[in-house]
Design a protein around this motif. Structure first.
Motif, PDB file in Angstrom:
ATOM      1  N   HIS A   1      -2.915   6.154   9.005  1.00 16.67           N
ATOM      2  CA  HIS A   1      -4.287   6.728   8.522  1.00 16.67           C
ATOM      3  C   HIS A   1      -4.741   7.825   9.525  1.00 16.67           C
TER       4      HIS A   1
ATOM      5  N   GLN B   1       2.293   3.076   6.737  1.00 11.93           N
ATOM      6  CA  GLN B   1       0.916   3.278   6.451  1.00 11.93           C
ATOM      7  C   GLN B   1      -0.110   3.534   7.531  1.00 11.93           C
TER       8      GLN B   1
ATOM      9  N   ARG C   1       0.756  -1.291  -0.134  1.00 14.67           N
ATOM     10  CA  ARG C   1       0.030   0.238  -0.047  1.00 14.67           C
ATOM     11  C   ARG C   1       0.877   1.489   0.081  1.00 14.67           C
TER      12      ARG C   1
ATOM     13  N   CYS D   1       5.054  12.436   6.160  1.00 17.26           N
ATOM     14  CA  CYS D   1       4.030  13.136   5.077  1.00 17.26           C
ATOM     15  C   CYS D   1       4.675  14.447   5.320  1.00 17.26           C
TER      16      CYS D   1
ATOM     17  N   GLU E   1      -1.027   7.095   2.444  1.00 16.65           N
ATOM     18  CA  GLU E   1      -2.115   7.308   1.240  1.00 16.65           C
ATOM     19  C   GLU E   1      -2.438   8.860   1.460  1.00 16.65           C
ATOM     20  N   ASP E   2      -3.619   9.291   1.983  1.00 10.33           N
ATOM     21  CA  ASP E   2      -3.964  10.645   2.146  1.00 10.33           C
ATOM     22  C   ASP E   2      -2.914  11.584   2.998  1.00 10.33           C
TER      23      ASP E   2
END
Length: 533
Positions: free
Chosen positions: A355, A353, A279, A291, A283-284
């Motif tokens: 969230h 990973q 993954r 990030c 992601e976001d």
């Protein structure tokens, strides 16, 4: 007012607040082809009810893993099966294989919302109530009263139950975090009361509902190890108890995974579903270190997924290790709860990973620690709610975000009128210094001249420490106000202004970086509180 009536009123109010949120939109509402987390939960009910257990985690013609394939541990699957069974008895169209995809009728939405509310009522709310009313780790006096004569513990209970982050994610966005978090809270409460077997069963259950409970696993492991295998020797009776706890953990895992342990290949495939390296790092836009760093240095252009996973593992271990070592060497109850904050923050900031909603795994131990350190916990909880704003906006929960945030802030300030005031802290510090002065004076010589000189020294000592404390506290409150102004500004800008076409993710990125900066400071602060105070 009797305590039981207070608890019932608080319970009903918390329930009403959650029910109000259920009337808002949910994740992926009216957004084909995937429809969001609401559809994911419904689809898992469809799969678990209609297919044999051996095919729940395997890609087949009836179970396309690209369409919300089941990727949570077995207890989530069993829970989905149970809801699917109830849904089939109410209306089989809710979970008809293949034909029910994207279903979100008013009756089904009401049913799904009710399942979350039921899980909250049966697991999360009772766990919070039990923890607060039976917490033995708190160093705060719990008999003083506050608003309308409510006992301090009831004020703490209300503050905990109205935290908006968990409410909006479960009852707005739509998930069942209340189950794993409730089991985790129950485990912490049991361990604090020295019920290590019960606590182990509850925590293993939480971990087998959502693998993200690994955020909390290390403090529990090292605390129990420190209690029964201290570095300065141990006795055979302690070793026997530790083996008994270990057997309980293994047995609970075995029972939970029983349908899958019969086949090694199946067991491997399920495990790979739970920890998908493919993954990517994230992601976001999420408020963690990777990030934020990725803004200036594109990590995914330099390293492979496997390399990034290794880097994340090393960084997370290094960040969590000081707290773990401390709770092992000094397994005290007051350090135990703070270690959960520190380890969860280490995982959130540095693991692979992550969230946005994973910040709940940090927020819950912060809520459990709230009564011992209200001001920084209050600050953190505001930032944690704010950090999930891009997710709320994606789900059309922008108005709900504002209402719950304002309500929580005003309610907390009302219940803790001194939380942002220097006055209470000044009184506490003055009393502390006076006690120190009395100790020094009591130990002084009988000589009057020496007594007089010592008295002057103590007064000077008190004045110096008092002024230094006051100056520090004023700056801290100013920083808080500046932080909240930033939250308000970014929240308004994100909701009412269009980002530049060249940078469509500008506002979510600003929110993630801004929140990440706060979380790093909180990580340093709570580690200081655990290791140095």
């Amino acid at each position: 007012m009797p305590g039981s009536q207070q608890v019932i009123l608080i319970f009903l109010f918390a329930l009403l607040l959650r029910w109000c949120i259920t009337y808002h939109s949910h994740s992926g509402q009216g957004e084909p082809p995937m429809f969001g987390d609401y559809e994911a939960q419904r689809h898992w009910q469809e799969i678990t009810y209609n297919l044999p257990v051996e095919k729940w985690y395997i890609n087949t013609t009836d179970n396309d893993l690209q369409y919300w394939g089941l990727d949570y541990p077995p207890l989530t699957a069993y829970h989905s099966f149970l809801i699917g069974y109830v849904a089939n008895n109410i209306d089989p169209s809710y979970i008809t294989l293949h034909e029910s995809r994207g279903l979100s009728s008013e009756s089904h939405k009401y049913f799904m919302r009710l399942t979350v509310l039921t899980a909250d009522v049966l697991i999360y709310l009772p766990a919070i109530i039990y923890f607060v009313l039976n917490n033995q780790a708190s160093r705060t006096e719990t008999k003083e009263t506050n608003v309308f004569g409510f006992d301090r513990k009831h004020i703490v209970l209300l503050t905990t139950l109205i935290y908006p982050g968990q409410i909006l994610i479960d009852h707005g966005h739509f998930q069942y975090n209340c189950i794993s978090l409730g089991l985790y809270i129950g485990a912490v409460a049991a361990i604090l009361q020295n019920s290590f077997v019960v606590g182990s069963v509850l925590f293993v259950s939480a971990l087998n509902y959502k693998q993200m409970e690994l955020y909390h696993a290390l403090p529990i492991f090292f605390y129990i190890l420190g209690r029964y295998l201290p570095p300065k020797g141990f006795c055979l009776s302690n070793l026997a108890r530790l083996l008994y706890i270990s057997f309980t953990v293994v047995f609970t895992f075995f029972i939970t995974w029983l349908p899958f342990v019969k086949n090694l290949k199946l067991l491997t495939m399920v495990a790979l579903r739970l920890f998908p390296i493919t993954r990517g790092l994230f992601e976001d836009k999420v408020a963690n270190v990777w990030c934020a760093v990725n803004v200036l240095y594109k990590l995914r252009d330099t390293f492979t997924n496997a390399q990034l996973a290794t880097i994340c593992l090393a960084a997370t271990t290094a960040a969590a290790l000081p707290s773990c070592i401390d709770v092992y060497l000094k397994p005290r109850k007051e350090r135990f709860v703070i270690s959960h904050i520190n380890c969860a923050l280490a995982f959130f900031l540095f693991s692979f990973q992550v969230h946005e909603k994973s910040i709940l795994l940090v927020a819950i131990p912060v809520l459990l620690h709230f009564q011992d350190d209200p001001f920084p916990c209050f600050w953190f909880l505001i930032i944690s709610h704010f950090s999930m704003l891009p997710l709320f906006m994606k789900d059309n929960l922008y108005l709900a975000y504002w209402i719950t945030l304002i309500f929580y802030t005003l309610a907390t300030l009302w219940m803790y009128p001194d939380i942002l005031s220097c006055e209470k802290q000044m009184v506490d510090e003055t009393q502390k210094l006076r006690k120190q002065a009395k100790v020094k004076l009591s130990r002084s010589s009988k000589s009057k001249s020496l007594f007089t000189r010592l008295k002057k020294d103590v007064i000077y000592y008190c004045e110096n420490h008092f002024s230094a404390f006051l100056k520090y506290d004023l700056w801290l409150v100013r920083l808080f106000y500046g932080s909240v102004i930033g939250v308000i500004a970014l929240s308004i800008v994100s909701g009412f202004l269009e980002p530049p076409k060249k940078y469509p993710d500008l506002f979510p990125l600003l929110i993630s970086v801004y929140s990440c900066g706060h979380f790093i400071v909180f990580y340093l602060y709570f580690n200081y509180k655990q290791l140095c105070v």
